[in-house]
Design a protein around this motif. Structure first.
Motif, short mmCIF file in Angstrom:
data_model
loop_
_atom_site.label_atom_id
_atom_site.label_comp_id
_atom_site.label_asym_id
_atom_site.label_seq_id
_atom_site.Cartn_x
_atom_site.Cartn_y
_atom_site.Cartn_z
N LEU A 203 0.73 -1.37 0.02
CA LEU A 203 0.13 -0.06 -0.03
C LEU A 203 0.77 1.26 0.02
CD1 LEU A 203 -2.57 -0.96 2.66
CD2 LEU A 203 -2.72 -1.28 0.07
N ALA A 204 2.07 1.01 0.21
CA ALA A 204 3.01 2.24 0.00
C ALA A 204 3.17 3.18 -0.96
CB ALA A 204 4.48 1.89 0.70
N ASP A 205 3.19 2.47 -2.26
CA ASP A 205 3.58 3.49 -3.49
C ASP A 205 3.06 2.57 -4.83
OD1 ASP A 205 5.27 1.39 -3.84
OD2 ASP A 205 7.21 2.68 -3.33
N GLY A 206 2.02 1.92 -4.63
CA GLY A 206 1.62 1.12 -5.62
C GLY A 206 2.33 -0.08 -6.25
N GLY A 207 3.24 -0.50 -5.34
CA GLY A 207 3.96 -1.59 -5.61
C GLY A 207 5.45 -1.43 -6.19
N ILE A 208 5.69 -0.33 -6.36
CA ILE A 208 7.23 0.01 -6.72
C ILE A 208 8.13 -0.42 -5.78
CG2 ILE A 208 8.60 1.93 -7.30
CD1 ILE A 208 6.22 3.49 -8.17
N SER A 209 8.25 -0.08 -4.45
CA SER A 209 8.96 -0.73 -3.74
C SER A 209 8.79 -2.00 -2.95
CB SER A 209 9.09 0.37 -2.47
OG SER A 209 7.88 0.45 -1.78
N SER A 210 9.76 -2.62 -2.22
CA SER A 210 9.69 -3.91 -1.67
C SER A 210 8.56 -4.04 -0.43
CB SER A 210 11.10 -4.25 -1.37
OG SER A 210 10.83 -5.39 -0.52
N ILE A 211 7.86 -4.97 -0.18
CA ILE A 211 7.11 -5.03 0.72
C ILE A 211 7.75 -5.57 2.19
CG2 ILE A 211 6.37 -7.45 0.41
CD1 ILE A 211 3.49 -6.52 0.87
N LEU A 212 9.11 -5.84 1.90
CA LEU A 212 9.73 -6.71 2.92
C LEU A 212 9.84 -5.66 4.33
CD1 LEU A 212 12.47 -8.58 1.11
CD2 LEU A 212 10.27 -9.33 1.73
N ASP A 213 9.97 -4.47 3.98
CA ASP A 213 10.19 -3.74 5.18
C ASP A 213 8.63 -3.22 6.02
OD1 ASP A 213 12.85 -3.58 5.13
OD2 ASP A 213 12.93 -1.67 3.86
N HIS A 214 7.63 -3.75 5.44
CA HIS A 214 6.54 -3.58 5.81
C HIS A 214 6.15 -4.17 7.23
CE1 HIS A 214 4.15 -1.91 2.25
NE2 HIS A 214 5.48 -1.80 2.31
N GLU A 215 5.26 -3.39 8.12
CA GLU A 215 4.89 -4.30 9.38
C GLU A 215 3.28 -4.03 9.69
OE1 GLU A 215 6.84 -2.55 12.72
OE2 GLU A 215 8.98 -2.87 11.70
N ILE A 216 2.62 -4.95 10.19
CA ILE A 216 1.35 -5.04 10.30
C ILE A 216 1.10 -5.29 11.87
CG2 ILE A 216 0.93 -7.50 9.96
CD1 ILE A 216 -1.60 -6.78 8.55
N GLU A 217 0.26 -4.56 12.19
CA GLU A 217 -0.54 -4.61 13.67
C GLU A 217 -1.76 -5.16 13.57
OE1 GLU A 217 -0.81 -2.20 17.84
OE2 GLU A 217 0.13 -1.18 16.01
N VAL A 218 -1.99 -6.07 14.17
CA VAL A 218 -3.37 -6.72 14.21
C VAL A 218 -3.95 -6.74 15.66
CG1 VAL A 218 -4.68 -9.00 13.88
CG2 VAL A 218 -2.57 -8.37 12.24
N PHE A 219 -5.00 -6.22 15.65
CA PHE A 219 -5.79 -6.00 17.03
C PHE A 219 -6.82 -7.27 17.00
CE2 PHE A 219 -4.85 -1.94 15.67
CZ PHE A 219 -4.01 -1.42 16.79
N ALA A 220 -6.59 -8.36 17.84
CA ALA A 220 -7.14 -9.56 17.74
C ALA A 220 -7.46 -10.11 19.30
CB ALA A 220 -6.37 -10.42 17.14
#
Length: 96
Positions: A65-82
Motif C-alpha cells: 500500500l506504500a507506493d502502488g507496488g514500486i518498492s519492496s514489501i519486505l520492510d512493511h509491518e502489520i499490527e493486528v488487533f485481535a
C-alpha cells in the motif's frame, strides 16, 4: 470474476467445475472484502456445491500500500488487533 464493488467493498466470485483438481461437485465460491469501519478489513467467504465435497477457503494475499507496488514489501509491518491468535514456533509451525 468481479461481482460488485463500492467505495468500501469488493465482491469476487469463481466457479470450480465438477472434477476440478479431482474434487467432486461444482463449487460456486464468493469472497467479499470490505472496510466496514476505520482500521477494519473484513473478508467474508461463502460457497455452495452441487455434490458433497470439501471446501476450505482461506486468504494468502499481500498488498503493497506504500507506493502502488514500486518498492519492496519486505520492510512493511502489520499490527493486528485481535482477541485471539495461534502462536507459532521458530519455524512458523502452530504451537497452540
Amino acid at each position: 470474476k468481479l461481482e460488485s464493488s463500492s467505495s468500501t467493498s469488493l465482491v469476487l466470485s469463481v466457479v470450480s467445475p465438477d472434477g476440478d483438481e479431482h474434487y467432486p461437485g461444482q463449487v460456486n465460491a464468493k469472497v467479499t472484502y470490505s472496510l466496514p469501519k476505520p482500521n477494519t478489513l473484513c473478508l467474508d467467504y461463502e460457497a455452495t456445491t452441487d455434490k458433497p465435497t470439501i471446501v476450505n477457503l482461506t486468504n494468502h494475499s499481500y498488498w503493497n500500500l506504500a507506493d502502488g507496488g514500486i518498492s519492496s514489501i519486505l520492510d512493511h509491518e502489520i499490527e493486528v488487533f485481535a482477541d485471539f491468535y495461534t502462536p507459532v514456533d521458530d519455524t512458523s509451525i502452530p504451537s497452540g
